[in-house]
Enzyme design. Structure first.
Site, PDB file in Angstrom:
ATOM      1  N   LYS A 136      33.319  54.627  37.532  1.00 53.45           N
ATOM      2  CA  LYS A 136      33.428  54.282  38.964  1.00 53.45           C
ATOM      3  C   LYS A 136      32.808  55.360  39.842  1.00 53.45           C
ATOM      4  CE  LYS A 136      37.497  55.145  41.187  1.00 53.45           C
ATOM      5  NZ  LYS A 136      37.438  55.973  42.397  1.00 53.45           N
ATOM      6  N   ASN A 137      33.200  56.624  39.587  1.00 53.79           N
ATOM      7  CA  ASN A 137      32.787  57.676  40.511  1.00 53.79           C
ATOM      8  C   ASN A 137      31.329  58.095  40.349  1.00 53.79           C
ATOM      9  OD1 ASN A 137      35.240  57.516  41.692  1.00 53.79           O
ATOM     10  ND2 ASN A 137      36.084  59.372  40.764  1.00 53.79           N
ATOM     11  N   ARG A 153      41.152  48.861  41.734  1.00 50.89           N
ATOM     12  CA  ARG A 153      40.076  49.635  42.388  1.00 50.89           C
ATOM     13  C   ARG A 153      39.300  50.450  41.363  1.00 50.89           C
ATOM     14  NH1 ARG A 153      41.597  52.690  47.800  1.00 50.89           N
ATOM     15  NH2 ARG A 153      39.417  53.186  47.429  1.00 50.89           N
ATOM     16  N   ARG A 198      42.030  64.769  53.212  1.00 52.83           N
ATOM     17  CA  ARG A 198      40.659  64.525  52.782  1.00 52.83           C
ATOM     18  C   ARG A 198      39.624  64.511  53.918  1.00 52.83           C
ATOM     19  NH1 ARG A 198      40.920  59.976  48.157  1.00 52.83           N
ATOM     20  NH2 ARG A 198      39.019  60.999  47.525  1.00 52.83           N
ATOM     21  N   ASP A 243      42.337  63.648  38.602  1.00 57.23           N
ATOM     22  CA  ASP A 243      42.402  62.204  38.337  1.00 57.23           C
ATOM     23  C   ASP A 243      43.097  61.874  37.024  1.00 57.23           C
ATOM     24  OD1 ASP A 243      41.102  61.819  40.703  1.00 57.23           O
ATOM     25  OD2 ASP A 243      39.140  61.414  39.832  1.00 57.23           O
ATOM     26  N   CYS A 273      44.180  59.651  53.559  1.00 57.51           N
ATOM     27  CA  CYS A 273      44.537  58.615  52.596  1.00 57.51           C
ATOM     28  C   CYS A 273      45.834  59.024  51.919  1.00 57.51           C
ATOM     29  CB  CYS A 273      43.399  58.329  51.634  1.00 57.51           C
ATOM     30  SG  CYS A 273      43.485  59.114  50.054  1.00 57.51           S
TER      31      CYS A 273
HETATM   32  N1  EPU Z   1      37.660  68.655  51.162  1.00 59.31           N
HETATM   33  C1  EPU Z   1      37.538  69.297  52.374  1.00 59.31           C
HETATM   34  N2  EPU Z   1      36.442  69.045  53.153  1.00 59.31           N
HETATM   35  C2  EPU Z   1      35.474  68.175  52.759  1.00 59.31           C
HETATM   36  C3  EPU Z   1      35.589  67.544  51.523  1.00 59.31           C
HETATM   37  C4  EPU Z   1      36.691  67.802  50.744  1.00 59.31           C
HETATM   38  O1  EPU Z   1      38.420  70.080  52.756  1.00 59.31           O
HETATM   39  O2  EPU Z   1      34.504  67.988  53.518  1.00 59.31           O
HETATM   40  C5  EPU Z   1      38.817  68.926  50.297  1.00 59.31           C
HETATM   41  C6  EPU Z   1      39.666  67.679  50.046  1.00 59.31           C
HETATM   42  O3  EPU Z   1      40.580  67.432  51.079  1.00 59.31           O
HETATM   43  C7  EPU Z   1      40.305  67.986  48.716  1.00 59.31           C
HETATM   44  C8  EPU Z   1      39.237  68.805  48.002  1.00 59.31           C
HETATM   45  O4  EPU Z   1      38.350  69.281  49.016  1.00 59.31           O
HETATM   46  O5  EPU Z   1      41.442  68.771  48.915  1.00 59.31           O
HETATM   47  C9  EPU Z   1      38.428  68.055  46.965  1.00 59.31           C
HETATM   48  O6  EPU Z   1      37.988  66.821  47.499  1.00 59.31           O
HETATM   49  P1  EPU Z   1      36.619  66.141  47.082  1.00 59.31           P
HETATM   50  O7  EPU Z   1      35.759  66.043  48.297  1.00 59.31           O
HETATM   51  O8  EPU Z   1      36.043  66.789  45.876  1.00 59.31           O
HETATM   52  O9  EPU Z   1      37.102  64.667  46.701  1.00 59.31           O
HETATM   53  P2  EPU Z   1      36.258  63.364  46.945  1.00 59.31           P
HETATM   54  O10 EPU Z   1      34.842  63.656  46.786  1.00 59.31           O
HETATM   55  O11 EPU Z   1      36.732  62.705  48.185  1.00 59.31           O
HETATM   56  C10 EPU Z   1      36.171  62.605  44.451  1.00 59.31           C
HETATM   57  C11 EPU Z   1      36.593  61.412  43.646  1.00 59.31           C
HETATM   58  C12 EPU Z   1      38.112  61.389  43.550  1.00 59.31           C
HETATM   59  C13 EPU Z   1      38.566  62.678  42.870  1.00 59.31           C
HETATM   60  C14 EPU Z   1      38.047  63.900  43.653  1.00 59.31           C
HETATM   61  C15 EPU Z   1      38.358  65.219  42.992  1.00 59.31           C
HETATM   62  C16 EPU Z   1      34.827  59.830  44.121  1.00 59.31           C
HETATM   63  C17 EPU Z   1      34.383  58.574  44.768  1.00 59.31           C
HETATM   64  N3  EPU Z   1      36.091  60.219  44.322  1.00 59.31           N
HETATM   65  O12 EPU Z   1      36.768  62.464  45.731  1.00 59.31           O
HETATM   66  O13 EPU Z   1      38.451  60.285  42.748  1.00 59.31           O
HETATM   67  O14 EPU Z   1      39.952  62.737  42.815  1.00 59.31           O
HETATM   68  O15 EPU Z   1      36.609  63.796  43.800  1.00 59.31           O
HETATM   69  O16 EPU Z   1      37.858  65.266  41.725  1.00 59.31           O
HETATM   70  O17 EPU Z   1      34.045  60.480  43.419  1.00 59.31           O
HETATM   71  C18 EPU Z   1      39.896  58.664  41.848  1.00 59.31           C
HETATM   72  O18 EPU Z   1      38.936  58.233  41.188  1.00 59.31           O
HETATM   73  O19 EPU Z   1      41.089  58.314  41.629  1.00 59.31           O
HETATM   74  C19 EPU Z   1      39.643  59.623  42.919  1.00 59.31           C
HETATM   75  C20 EPU Z   1      40.507  59.844  43.905  1.00 59.31           C
END
Ligand code: EPU
Length: 423
Positions: free
Chosen positions: A22-23, A400, A125, A308, A120
């Site tokens: 998915k990701n 999802r 996030r 995850d 969320c």
């Molecule tokens: N964060 C910030 N600022 C930003 C971006 C992130 O402070 O601009 C913080 C977030 O709040 C969090 C941390 O950094 O505390 C890590 O967040 P990240 O941005 O890496 O998460 P994401 O990119 O939104 C992806 C996966 C998630 C997975 C996380 C961590 C996708 C579509 N989603 O989310 O997947 O948990 O990385 O590995 O790639 C899931 O599949 O169940 C899922 C939630």
């Protein structure tokens, strides 16, 4: 709303195959915006989030469809003619990853209007790092009426040093940098296999990216990209979940397409818990021990233990011998499965971002409610072990990110079925 109804106690045996990731699929589908013409993606999992991304692309004027009939795992995205570079609130609020169109849109069409995702269930996030990166490439960014508006006649290469390691932030900026003029150096990048996969796809399209999968990525901007035909890598989190299913049921299962290098931290913990994990036939086999040992888990960015998989390992620790300390360091609110696991008889105490899990002799089935994607998987895993009937409601969370999980588990011998909501 559909429900999953199950009776615990069956050992799982046999072979099962992990679907596409998915990701990886989500950013890769968004990357189709970077080239004119039709891109073809194979091994795309049939998930609600993938359907949402296709819808986001269609809303902008792309021809984005899953092929039906025999090739159900194939999606095509055609970018021909006029694109309306906007991702509306109605779609972004159902899936935060819709924000992945921001980088490609501003790089290719010079402007983008994308709804701010908001918080969320698992955490606040923010997307400040996505915006910081795009600004460093010269995008002019404003926040108005809940939308991010980004403009740039031509992005220019620059240095981006992420303050926080972010997966989709790294992906968004990478997709913008490929069409920026000159060289971009991205520092403190996320290193997940899905980022390497995105870079692989972009390079096939004609981009010049080096270092994806490490914390420093270098991109030489190019003038244009061409469409691509690509099969998406297997889902390491789904594969890990299936390994835990084997472990918690006391069974012996081969998860085909599980990539050992992508699952090292998970495999290490399963071995520490007493499971025998072996690479076999292009996958991983998990043979459960007679008694599971408690292990401590600390979630960190890849290659550390993935957030995850935290909820799924917690389900396993609920029935292991001893006490396990589980620390969640990525998201501030990712223990929502705990009160539901309590309903099944688990002994878990939360102290801040740490959960202390005392293994119990047995769990007993009960109605429980899924609160997010991985929480729903953890409840189903616990249900495999619980005595009697467990009913998991709100399975739209599960859909999802897991392709027909109940069918896969049934094929291994689980007593599990989906009860469809009455129309
Ligand atoms: N964060 C910030 N600022 C930003 C971006 C992130 O402070 O601009 C913080 C977030 O709040 C969090 C941390 O950094 O505390 C890590 O967040 P990240 O941005 O890496 O998460 P994401 O990119 O939104 C992806 C996966 C998630 C997975 C996380 C961590 C996708 C579509 N989603 O989310 O997947 O948990 O990385 O590995 O790639 C899931 O599949 O169940 C899922 C939630």
């Amino acid at each position: 709303m559909d429900k999953i109804v199950m009776k615990g106690g069956q050992e799982l045996h046999g072979e099962v195959q992990a679907s596409g990731a998915k990701n990886a699929a989500l950013p890769i589908l968004a990357s189709a915006l970077l080239a004119d013409g039709t891109s073809t993606y194979r091994n795309v999992p049939d998930l609600a989030d993938v359907a949402t991304m296709l819808k986001v692309l269609r809303t902008m004027g792309c021809d984005a469809e899953r092929l039906t009939a025999r090739k159900k795992d194939v999606c095509e995205v055609g970018v021909n003619g006029h694109i309306h570079p906007e991702a509306p609130y109605e779609l972004v609020k159902t899936m935060r990853a819709s924000v992945l169109v921001l980088g490609p849109l501003v790089a290719r069409f010079g402007r983008a209007r994308v709804s701010m995702p908001g918080g969320c269930a698992i955490g606040a996030r923010p997307i400040d790092q996505h915006l910081k990166g795009l600004k460093a490439l010269g995008a002019d960014i404003h926040l108005t009426e809940g939308y991010v508006e980004a403009r740039a006649k031509q992005l220019k290469g620059g240095t981006v040093n992420f303050d926080v390691i972010t997966v989709t932030g790294t992906e968004n900026v990478l997709m913008a940098a490929v069409l920026a003029k000159g060289r971009t150096i991205m520092e403190n990048c996320a290193r997940e296999p899905e980022i390497e996969e995105l870079a692989r796809v972009l390079n096939k399209m004609g981009a010049k990216i080096e270092g994806a999968g490490t914390s420093v990525i270098t991109v030489e901007g190019v003038d244009g990209l061409k469409p691509v035909d690509h099969a998406i890598l297997p889902d390491r989190i789904e594969a890990g979940t299936l390994l835990v299913a084997a472990a918690i049921s006391g069974g012996n299962v081969l998860v085909k397409h599980a990539v050992p290098e992508h699952l090292e931290a998970v495999v290490d913990k399963l071995r520490e818990a007493g499971c025998t994990i072996t690479a076999e036939g292009g996958g991983l086999r998990c043979k459960a021990p007679r008694t599971l040992n408690s292990v401590n888990i600390t979630t960190t960015e890849h290659p550390g233990f993935p957030t995850d998989m935290q909820a799924q390992l917690m389900a396993l620790m609920c029935v292991s011998q001893g006490t396990s300390v589980i620390s969640e360091n990525i998201f501030e609110n990712r223990f929502m499965h705990v009160p539901e696991l309590h309903r099944l008889g688990a002994d878990i105490t939360i102290q801040g971002h740490t959960a202390v899990v005392k293994g119990v002799k047995g769990l007993s089935g009960a109605p429980v409610m899924a609160t997010d994607l991985r929480a729903s998987a953890s409840l189903i895993l616990a249900g495999l072990r619980a005595e009697g009937r467990t009913e998991v409601s709100r399975v739209y969370h599960l859909d999802r990110g897991y392709e027909r999980l109940e069918r896969k588990l049934r094929s291994l011998g689980a007593d599990i079925r989906r009860v469809k909501a009455k129309a």
